[in-house]
Design an enzyme around this catalytic site. Structure first.
Site, PDB file in Angstrom:
ATOM      1  N   CYS A  69       0.706  -1.233  -0.421  1.00  0.00           N
ATOM      2  CA  CYS A  69       0.178   0.003  -0.160  1.00  0.00           C
ATOM      3  C   CYS A  69       0.691   0.832  -0.007  1.00  0.00           C
ATOM      4  O   CYS A  69       1.623   1.191   0.580  1.00  0.00           O
ATOM      5  CB  CYS A  69      -0.750   0.186   1.104  1.00  0.00           C
ATOM      6  SG  CYS A  69      -2.359   1.247   1.321  1.00  0.00           S
ATOM      7  N   ASP A  70       0.219   2.354  -0.797  1.00  0.00           N
ATOM      8  CA  ASP A  70       0.946   3.659  -0.115  1.00  0.00           C
ATOM      9  C   ASP A  70       0.147   4.391  -0.858  1.00  0.00           C
ATOM     10  O   ASP A  70      -0.872   4.842  -0.995  1.00  0.00           O
ATOM     11  CB  ASP A  70       2.188   4.040  -2.197  1.00  0.00           C
ATOM     12  CG  ASP A  70       3.066   4.889  -1.386  1.00  0.00           C
ATOM     13  OD1 ASP A  70       3.761   5.288  -0.312  1.00  0.00           O
ATOM     14  OD2 ASP A  70       2.649   5.695  -2.398  1.00  0.00           O
ATOM     15  N   THR A  71       0.210   5.864  -0.023  1.00  0.00           N
ATOM     16  CA  THR A  71      -0.733   6.613   0.009  1.00  0.00           C
ATOM     17  C   THR A  71       0.117   7.947   0.132  1.00  0.00           C
ATOM     18  O   THR A  71       1.294   8.622   0.339  1.00  0.00           O
ATOM     19  CB  THR A  71      -1.390   6.924   1.433  1.00  0.00           C
ATOM     20  OG1 THR A  71      -1.829   6.352   2.429  1.00  0.00           O
ATOM     21  CG2 THR A  71      -2.442   7.886   1.640  1.00  0.00           C
ATOM     22  N   GLY A 106      -3.331   3.838  -2.971  1.00  0.00           N
ATOM     23  CA  GLY A 106      -2.246   2.120  -3.960  1.00  0.00           C
ATOM     24  C   GLY A 106      -2.235   0.797  -3.184  1.00  0.00           C
ATOM     25  O   GLY A 106      -1.978   0.956  -1.565  1.00  0.00           O
TER      26      GLY A 106
END
Length: 191
Positions: A69-71, A106
């Site tokens: 995950c990436d924010t 994502g």
């Protein structure tokens, strides 16, 4: 089947517990700087999330589902990363004051055995109330802004600046639970 969260984020680790307590954390060593931003925030966060999941795959021995995950925070087409220092945080929050920005997360869900991967992203619009310089400085004194994209945490003191959101609250915290749950079910994982 083992579930692995490829993230050092304490917020993500806490959030995933709302889906399952049966997971392990393996921190990815993926270099996010290898992904270049090409004016598409959704694609950008999905590429980084996939890189994080793939960065863990080689360290997994048994069949597992790996979650990357990436924010990021975006304002007027510009990505606002984690603040370099207190002055950078002040300038970021001053810019967001009274405005709407977007938070993108994502997700990449990878089956370590088959190599099958599902990717998706979530975008949430966040409107901040106008903030005085004094309010921003007082918030920065809490130290909460450190290591947070956009220089704030909605789940903490930073939540007082949020006038409204359109979309997933948990996305703004860092892990869109509804989307992740659907993706896991799509991979045959029923939690």
């Amino acid at each position: 089947m083992e579930i692995i969260l490829a993230s050092a984020s304490a917020r993500r680790q806490e959030l995933i517990k709302r889906l399952t307590n049966d997971f392990n954390v393996i921190i990815s060593d993926f270099d996010e700087n290898t992904i270049k931003f090409k004016d598409d925030c959704g694609l950008y966060v999905m590429d980084i999330a996939e890189g994080k999941a793939l960065g863990v795959k080689s360290r997994v021995k048994n069949q597992a589902i790996i979650i990357g995950c990436d924010t990021i925070v975006s304002f007027n087409g510009k990505i606002l990363g984690k603040p370099k220092d207190d002055e950078d945080a002040f300038n970021t929050l001053k810019m967001l004051s009274g405005n709407v920005h977007e938070v993108y997360s994502g997700l990449a869900v990878l089956d370590s055995t088959s190599g099958n991967i599902k990717r998706d992203f979530v975008c949430t619009k966040v409107k901040f109330s106008p903030m005085s310089d004094e309010q921003i400085k007082k918030y920065i004194e809490t130290g909460e802004h450190k290591d947070k994209a956009g220089s704030y945490g909605i789940q903490g003191y930073g939540g007082i600046f949020v006038e409204e959101i359109h979309g997933c609250y948990y996305n703004v915290v860092g892990l869109p639970l509804n989307k992740l749950s659907k993706m896991l079910r799509g991979m045959g994982v029923n939690l």
